[in-house]
Every structure is written in C-alpha cells, then in structure tokens.
Design a protein around this motif. Structure first.
Motif, PDB file in Angstrom:
ATOM      1  N   GLU A  55     -26.551  -6.966  -7.904  1.00  0.00           N
ATOM      2  CA  GLU A  55     -27.287  -6.323  -8.997  1.00  0.00           C
ATOM      3  C   GLU A  55     -27.047  -7.060 -10.316  1.00  0.00           C
ATOM      4  O   GLU A  55     -27.980  -7.336 -11.066  1.00  0.00           O
ATOM      5  CB  GLU A  55     -26.850  -4.863  -9.127  1.00  0.00           C
ATOM      6  CG  GLU A  55     -27.517  -4.109 -10.244  1.00  0.00           C
ATOM      7  CD  GLU A  55     -26.997  -2.680 -10.387  1.00  0.00           C
ATOM      8  OE1 GLU A  55     -27.314  -2.065 -11.415  1.00  0.00           O
ATOM      9  OE2 GLU A  55     -26.270  -2.193  -9.506  1.00  0.00           O
ATOM     10  N   PHE A  56     -25.794  -7.397 -10.580  1.00  0.00           N
ATOM     11  CA  PHE A  56     -25.463  -8.103 -11.817  1.00  0.00           C
ATOM     12  C   PHE A  56     -26.108  -9.483 -11.845  1.00  0.00           C
ATOM     13  O   PHE A  56     -26.711  -9.874 -12.846  1.00  0.00           O
ATOM     14  CB  PHE A  56     -23.936  -8.205 -11.977  1.00  0.00           C
ATOM     15  CG  PHE A  56     -23.526  -8.843 -13.267  1.00  0.00           C
ATOM     16  CD1 PHE A  56     -23.503  -8.109 -14.436  1.00  0.00           C
ATOM     17  CD2 PHE A  56     -23.178 -10.185 -13.315  1.00  0.00           C
ATOM     18  CE1 PHE A  56     -23.143  -8.702 -15.652  1.00  0.00           C
ATOM     19  CE2 PHE A  56     -22.817 -10.783 -14.515  1.00  0.00           C
ATOM     20  CZ  PHE A  56     -22.788 -10.038 -15.674  1.00  0.00           C
ATOM     21  N   ALA A  57     -25.995 -10.235 -10.753  1.00  0.00           N
ATOM     22  CA  ALA A  57     -26.544 -11.589 -10.701  1.00  0.00           C
ATOM     23  C   ALA A  57     -28.065 -11.572 -10.867  1.00  0.00           C
ATOM     24  O   ALA A  57     -28.632 -12.436 -11.553  1.00  0.00           O
ATOM     25  CB  ALA A  57     -26.146 -12.266  -9.385  1.00  0.00           C
ATOM     26  N   THR A  58     -28.718 -10.590 -10.279  1.00  0.00           N
ATOM     27  CA  THR A  58     -30.169 -10.457 -10.439  1.00  0.00           C
ATOM     28  C   THR A  58     -30.519 -10.213 -11.899  1.00  0.00           C
ATOM     29  O   THR A  58     -31.466 -10.811 -12.438  1.00  0.00           O
ATOM     30  CB  THR A  58     -30.706  -9.324  -9.542  1.00  0.00           C
ATOM     31  OG1 THR A  58     -30.393  -9.640  -8.179  1.00  0.00           O
ATOM     32  CG2 THR A  58     -32.200  -9.139  -9.695  1.00  0.00           C
ATOM     33  N   MET A  59     -29.749  -9.359 -12.553  1.00  0.00           N
ATOM     34  CA  MET A  59     -29.975  -9.078 -13.973  1.00  0.00           C
ATOM     35  C   MET A  59     -29.722 -10.335 -14.811  1.00  0.00           C
ATOM     36  O   MET A  59     -30.433 -10.589 -15.786  1.00  0.00           O
ATOM     37  CB  MET A  59     -29.065  -7.940 -14.442  1.00  0.00           C
ATOM     38  CG  MET A  59     -29.297  -7.546 -15.894  1.00  0.00           C
ATOM     39  SD  MET A  59     -28.303  -6.143 -16.423  1.00  0.00           S
ATOM     40  CE  MET A  59     -26.658  -6.786 -16.230  1.00  0.00           C
ATOM     41  N   MET A  60     -28.727 -11.148 -14.439  1.00  0.00           N
ATOM     42  CA  MET A  60     -28.422 -12.370 -15.189  1.00  0.00           C
ATOM     43  C   MET A  60     -29.603 -13.336 -15.148  1.00  0.00           C
ATOM     44  O   MET A  60     -29.948 -13.937 -16.163  1.00  0.00           O
ATOM     45  CB  MET A  60     -27.177 -13.076 -14.633  1.00  0.00           C
ATOM     46  CG  MET A  60     -25.870 -12.339 -14.849  1.00  0.00           C
ATOM     47  SD  MET A  60     -25.531 -11.971 -16.568  1.00  0.00           S
ATOM     48  CE  MET A  60     -26.233 -10.333 -16.700  1.00  0.00           C
ATOM     49  N   VAL A  61     -30.203 -13.497 -13.994  1.00  0.00           N
ATOM     50  CA  VAL A  61     -31.342 -14.406 -13.884  1.00  0.00           C
ATOM     51  C   VAL A  61     -32.460 -13.929 -14.814  1.00  0.00           C
ATOM     52  O   VAL A  61     -33.021 -14.717 -15.584  1.00  0.00           O
ATOM     53  CB  VAL A  61     -31.829 -14.514 -12.419  1.00  0.00           C
ATOM     54  CG1 VAL A  61     -33.128 -15.312 -12.340  1.00  0.00           C
ATOM     55  CG2 VAL A  61     -30.755 -15.152 -11.544  1.00  0.00           C
ATOM     56  N   LYS A  62     -32.759 -12.655 -14.771  1.00  0.00           N
ATOM     57  CA  LYS A  62     -33.839 -12.095 -15.597  1.00  0.00           C
ATOM     58  C   LYS A  62     -33.507 -12.184 -17.090  1.00  0.00           C
ATOM     59  O   LYS A  62     -34.291 -12.694 -17.887  1.00  0.00           O
ATOM     60  CB  LYS A  62     -34.075 -10.639 -15.205  1.00  0.00           C
ATOM     61  CG  LYS A  62     -35.124  -9.929 -16.032  1.00  0.00           C
ATOM     62  CD  LYS A  62     -35.263  -8.464 -15.576  1.00  0.00           C
ATOM     63  CE  LYS A  62     -36.125  -7.668 -16.504  1.00  0.00           C
ATOM     64  NZ  LYS A  62     -35.380  -7.104 -17.624  1.00  0.00           N
ATOM     65  N   ASP A  63     -32.334 -11.684 -17.481  1.00  0.00           N
ATOM     66  CA  ASP A  63     -31.981 -11.625 -18.901  1.00  0.00           C
ATOM     67  C   ASP A  63     -31.806 -13.001 -19.522  1.00  0.00           C
ATOM     68  O   ASP A  63     -32.201 -13.232 -20.671  1.00  0.00           O
ATOM     69  CB  ASP A  63     -30.706 -10.802 -19.108  1.00  0.00           C
ATOM     70  CG  ASP A  63     -30.919  -9.311 -18.903  1.00  0.00           C
ATOM     71  OD1 ASP A  63     -32.071  -8.879 -18.675  1.00  0.00           O
ATOM     72  OD2 ASP A  63     -29.917  -8.565 -18.974  1.00  0.00           O
ATOM     73  N   HIS A  64     -31.225 -13.930 -18.776  1.00  0.00           N
ATOM     74  CA  HIS A  64     -30.989 -15.256 -19.352  1.00  0.00           C
ATOM     75  C   HIS A  64     -32.240 -16.137 -19.312  1.00  0.00           C
ATOM     76  O   HIS A  64     -32.344 -17.076 -20.098  1.00  0.00           O
ATOM     77  CB  HIS A  64     -29.764 -15.902 -18.718  1.00  0.00           C
ATOM     78  CG  HIS A  64     -28.498 -15.229 -19.174  1.00  0.00           C
ATOM     79  ND1 HIS A  64     -27.938 -15.471 -20.405  1.00  0.00           N
ATOM     80  CD2 HIS A  64     -27.727 -14.276 -18.591  1.00  0.00           C
ATOM     81  CE1 HIS A  64     -26.861 -14.711 -20.552  1.00  0.00           C
ATOM     82  NE2 HIS A  64     -26.722 -13.976 -19.461  1.00  0.00           N
ATOM     83  N   THR A  65     -33.175 -15.824 -18.456  1.00  0.00           N
ATOM     84  CA  THR A  65     -34.490 -16.470 -18.532  1.00  0.00           C
ATOM     85  C   THR A  65     -35.181 -15.999 -19.810  1.00  0.00           C
ATOM     86  O   THR A  65     -35.747 -16.799 -20.569  1.00  0.00           O
ATOM     87  CB  THR A  65     -35.334 -16.129 -17.289  1.00  0.00           C
ATOM     88  OG1 THR A  65     -34.689 -16.660 -16.137  1.00  0.00           O
ATOM     89  CG2 THR A  65     -36.744 -16.702 -17.399  1.00  0.00           C
TER      90      THR A  65
END
Length: 158
Positions: A55-65
């Motif tokens: 869940e965290f890693a998925t959010m990182m991809v989205k937020d940092h994009t």
C-alpha cells in the motif's frame, strides 16, 4: 552488514546536504528524490507480500510522480528548463542494495531507506520553501512538504 545500510541511509538523510541554494539545484535534488522513491517502490512492489508495504509503495509511485510534475511545472514557470531527473550516486547504491535483497529482508530495507529518504526530502522542501530563490518553486516546495510529512507519519507505523 545491517549497520552499513542504516549508516548509509542516515548519511543520505543529512539535512546539510538537503538544502540547495539555487532553483536549478533544488529542481535537480527534488527530481532525484522523486525518482528514487518511484524506482525503489516499483522494485519492492515486484516482490512484497506485505500488505502495508504494498500500500505504501503504491502511494509512493503515485505521490512522487505527482510531485515531479508539480516541480517541473513550477520550474518552467520560473523560467528554467528542467532536465529529466537522475539518481544521485547514493540513491543508485540504495536501489542496488534493494535489488540484492529478497523477501522480508527487502521489505525491511525498503522501509529503513524510505525513512531516511523522506527525512532528506522533508529538509529539502522545507528549506527551499523558506529560503528558495524562485517564487513558483518556493510555493510548490511548501505544498509538497506536508505530503512528505504524511509519508513520514505512515512510515512510523511500519
């Protein structure tokens, strides 16, 4: 060996290294930070079985994009021509370390690296928001800092 990873991660989190004085330096550092977050997260998503890490890693991809797009737009408004982001050597080394780990050890290393990387990112964005030299970038840095703070709070529960 575990001490080495933690020590390397803490060195990368050094606030003194995280506060570029100029807009081009900020754009370069922010781009590298976001690129590391995306690449490390995409790597861990290939193997993790831990729901919280996923869940965290998925959010990182989205937020940092999203934050990369915000910085590029602000840089353009500030009259800069941002180059595509590139990892700093220490970030490339952390990615290599993640590639060399597997299973729960990879998940644990990822979380440790994320804690350090987010501390550095927070110092970068807070520092530029308060002392930056280009208004559009200062505004974006100020918008990104609370998102990074939220990520840090999430990491504390992992």
């Amino acid at each position: 060996m575990k001490r080495y990873f933690v020590a390397a991660a803490l060195c990368i989190a050094s606030p003194a290294l995280a506060q570029p004085a100029t807009a081009p330096d900020f754009v370069k550092a922010a781009g590298a930070s976001d690129l590391y977050e995306r690449q490390s997260s995409q790597l861990v998503l290939q193997s993790t079985k831990n729901a919280k890490v996923r869940e965290f890693a998925t959010m990182m991809v989205k937020d940092h994009t999203n934050s990369t797009q915000m910085v590029v737009k602000a840089a353009t408004q500030a009259g800069l021509k941002p180059k595509p982001p590139a990892l700093m050597p220490e970030q490339a080394q952390m990615i290599a370390q993640l590639r060399g780990a597997t299973g729960e050890a990879r998940d644990k290393m990822y979380v440790t690296q994320q804690k350090a990387a987010h501390q550095k990112a927070l110092a970068l964005h807070q520092g530029y928001a308060s002392k930056g030299d280009k208004v559009p970038l200062k505004a974006v840095a100020g918008k990104i800092a609370p998102v990074v703070e939220h990520h840090i709070m999430m990491l504390q529960g992992m």
